[in-house]
Design a protein around this motif. Structure first.
Motif, PDB file in Angstrom:
ATOM      1  N   GLU A  24       0.812  -1.222   0.000  1.00 61.59           N
ATOM      2  CA  GLU A  24       0.000   0.000   0.000  1.00 61.59           C
ATOM      3  C   GLU A  24       0.843   1.269   0.000  1.00 61.59           C
ATOM      4  OE1 GLU A  24      -2.520  -0.430   3.384  1.00 61.59           O
ATOM      5  OE2 GLU A  24      -3.701  -2.021   2.456  1.00 61.59           O
ATOM      6  N   LYS A  25       2.133   1.167   0.179  1.00 56.81           N
ATOM      7  CA  LYS A  25       3.067   2.296   0.166  1.00 56.81           C
ATOM      8  C   LYS A  25       2.777   3.341   1.238  1.00 56.81           C
ATOM      9  CE  LYS A  25       4.936   0.961  -3.836  1.00 56.81           C
ATOM     10  NZ  LYS A  25       6.131   0.237  -3.888  1.00 56.81           N
ATOM     11  N   LYS A  26       1.877   3.035   2.170  1.00 53.07           N
ATOM     12  CA  LYS A  26       1.567   3.974   3.253  1.00 53.07           C
ATOM     13  C   LYS A  26       2.144   3.485   4.575  1.00 53.07           C
ATOM     14  CE  LYS A  26      -2.805   5.407   1.208  1.00 53.07           C
ATOM     15  NZ  LYS A  26      -4.258   5.425   1.353  1.00 53.07           N
ATOM     16  N   SER A  27       2.785   2.340   4.539  1.00 54.38           N
ATOM     17  CA  SER A  27       3.283   1.726   5.760  1.00 54.38           C
ATOM     18  C   SER A  27       4.436   2.548   6.349  1.00 54.38           C
ATOM     19  CB  SER A  27       3.771   0.310   5.463  1.00 54.38           C
ATOM     20  OG  SER A  27       4.404  -0.225   6.590  1.00 54.38           O
ATOM     21  N   GLU A  35      -2.011  -0.743  14.626  1.00 54.75           N
ATOM     22  CA  GLU A  35      -2.431  -1.366  13.370  1.00 54.75           C
ATOM     23  C   GLU A  35      -2.318  -2.885  13.446  1.00 54.75           C
ATOM     24  OE1 GLU A  35      -0.384   0.189   9.952  1.00 54.75           O
ATOM     25  OE2 GLU A  35      -0.754   2.259  10.533  1.00 54.75           O
TER      26      GLU A  35
END
Length: 197
Positions: free
Chosen positions: A75-78, A152
Motif C-alpha cells: 500500500e506504500k503507506k506503511s 495497526e
C-alpha cells in the motif's frame, strides 16, 4: 545454523533502512512456533503437567504476520522502513541478523516482547530460553512511529509491542526492564535441539 541475509563476506545490505532513533517493533509471539513443536513431540509429558484448555491455547492464535506485512508494504503507506523475520534461533538470532543486515546498533528490552504464557511455561518445564526458541510467524520491524504501528497490528489480531530503538554504531544492547543485561551475543543453536527436535 541459517543466518538470514548473510553472504560469504558477512551480512549483505538489503532494501530498506534504519535511522538512529527509530523504534523497533516486534510482531507475533516469541517462541510460540517452537512451543507448538514441543507440544507435538512431548504431548504425553505436557498433558500430565498442564490442563487441556491451557495447551489448546497454543493452537488457537492464528494470524499471518507475512500476509499483514505484504499488504502493508504494497500500500506504500506503511511506516515500516525495514524488517527481519524470526525463525531458527528465535528472536535473539533475528535481532542479531537485523542489526548486521542494516549495520545499526540496537537498544532492546526483552521484557517487552510478546510471549504466550503457555510458551513460557513449557520453556520453564524443559529449561529452555524462549528468546532462543524457534519463532516462525514473527517479525522485527523498524518505524518512526512504533505506537501507531502496534495499534495497526493489534487491530489485525497480531500481538505486537515496541521493544526498543535503533542507535548509531554497532552495539547491540539488551535490557531486562530498567536493568542493563549486557550485549547480544552471536546467535546460539535453537533451543529445540536440546530436546532433539
Amino acid at each position: 545454523m541459517r543466518t538470514a541475509g548473510q553472504g560469504p563476506g558477512g551480512f549483505e545490505k538489503r532494501d530498506g533502512h534504519i535511522n538512529p532513533g527509530q523504534e523497533l517493533i516486534f510482531a507475533g509471539s516469541a517462541g510460540l512456533a517452537g512451543a507448538r513443536r514441543i507440544l507435538e513431540a512431548k504431548k504425553e509429558i505436557l498433558s500430565r503437567r498442564f490442563a487441556p484448555s491451557f495447551l489448546r491455547e497454543l493452537k488457537e492464535e492464528e494470524y499471518s504476520v507475512k500476509s499483514w506485512l505484504d499488504q502493508a508494504t504494497a500500500e506504500k503507506k506503511s511506516p515500516v522502513t525495514a524488517w527481519e523475520f524470526a525463525g531458527e534461533g528465535g528472536v535473539l538470532a533475528a535481532l542479531w541478523n537485523f542489526s548486521g543486515i542494516y549495520c545499526t546498533g540496537l537498544d532492546v528490552d526483552l521484557r517487552l516482547f510478546p510471549v504466550h504464557q503457555a510458551a513460557i511455561e513449557i520453556c520453564e518445564l524443559f529449561e529452555l530460553n524462549p528468546y532462543r526458541l524457534y519463532s516462525e510467524n514473527c517479525v522485527l520491524l523498524a518505524a518512526d512511529s512504533g505506537s501507531r504501528l502496534v495499534r495497526e497490528l493489534k487491530k489485525a489480531g497480531i500481538p505486537a509491542a515496541v521493544i526498543g530503538w535503533a542507535e548509531k554504531g554497532i552495539a547491540r544492547k539488551l535490557r531486562h526492564g530498567e536493568e542493563a543485561a549486557g550485549y547480544l551475543e552471536r546467535p546460539q543453536p535453537d533451543e529445540l535441539l536440546k530436546l532433539g527436535l
